[in-house]
Design an enzyme around this catalytic site. Sequence first.
Site, PDB file in Angstrom:
ATOM      1  N   LYS A  72      19.079   5.908 -19.537  1.00 28.77           N
ATOM      2  CA  LYS A  72      18.157   4.549 -19.423  1.00 28.77           C
ATOM      3  C   LYS A  72      19.265   3.761 -18.354  1.00 28.77           C
ATOM      4  CE  LYS A  72      15.304   3.835 -20.676  1.00 28.77           C
ATOM      5  NZ  LYS A  72      14.268   4.515 -20.304  1.00 28.77           N
ATOM      6  N   LYS A 278       8.498   3.278 -17.562  1.00 28.50           N
ATOM      7  CA  LYS A 278       9.867   2.410 -16.938  1.00 28.50           C
ATOM      8  C   LYS A 278       9.490   0.997 -16.761  1.00 28.50           C
ATOM      9  CE  LYS A 278      11.200   6.497 -16.202  1.00 28.50           C
ATOM     10  NZ  LYS A 278      12.302   7.166 -16.972  1.00 28.50           N
ATOM     11  N   ALA A 281       9.504  -4.119 -21.559  1.00 31.03           N
ATOM     12  CA  ALA A 281      10.247  -5.257 -21.947  1.00 31.03           C
ATOM     13  C   ALA A 281      11.017  -4.835 -23.201  1.00 31.03           C
ATOM     14  CB  ALA A 281       9.347  -6.293 -22.409  1.00 31.03           C
TER      15      ALA A 281
END
EC number: 2.8.2.-
Length: 315
Positions: A72, A278, A281
């Site tokens: 991430k 991708k 929120a």
Amino acid sequence: MAAFLLGAVLLIVQPQIVPSRPAINSNAETSSQSVQRELLKKTSQKNDFKENIHSNGSCQQLPQTIIIGVRKGGTRALLEMLSLHPDIAAAESEVHFFDWEDHYKNGLQWYINQMPFSYPHQITVEKTPAYFTSPKVPERVYNMNQSMRLLLILRDPSERVLSDYTQVFYNHMQKHKPYPSIEKFLIKNGELNVDYKAINRSLYYIHMQNWLKYFPLDHIHIVDGDKLIKDPFPEIEKVERFLKLSPQINASNFYFNKTKGFYCLRDSGRERCLHESKGRAHPQVDTRLLEKLQEYFHEPNKKFFELVGRTFDWH
């Protein structure tokens, strides 16, 4: 027309993208294949090696560069942007060779078979974000190639924790499975749950120490993931220089997509964006809890800055 039909047949037979540039017959080809052969002999348990050579002169070879993480942190964006360069051949999927035992026991021949076809002048790249935080991986990569060039992309540790949770949350939602709120993971007995895996993955200095046992710092280029999101071109320029690539990627290759809220790519008139998964929120987190998380990372971040000799604009 004949050439077009031949190209179509090749695409069907070989799902991996084969570079369209002509093969180069030079000492580089002999050297590259020779090095690969020696690595196979030293590290593989089998001797029945098979060189997968395409009729156009390209072949599958061990990667010279690996994007080792972090999860991430923007590894997919980095790989897609780097793939704009004609001298880069990138593996499409995360290989998980060095961190998954079922894959690693298959040996380097299996690893090579997962790589894209490339020409001798190209750099083969694979990315598996889990490598950075896996204790066994640095030594295994070192045993394969001591001169490996490594790419590590990092984001603000607190933001990375939220992204980590968000990915797992949506994975459960897609399978119609319930998933606890992020507070359930971040809080334990009224205190910050420092045993939460997402938090441990953000303790960069601990994992970096493990890599520096095997590779010098000048073999590891750290990409600022937060800057890559806001202004990708300068960060990619640095990657080009680190990999000693000719400057081929331009500012015109990036454009801001207002709908998605992040930069997309433009290559030879073709526009493409990252998958819809991708840029999701993050969940709303209580301000006090977020401050507690940022406070927890303050000291580990300081240690990391001292370790790598540079600072980042993290909370």
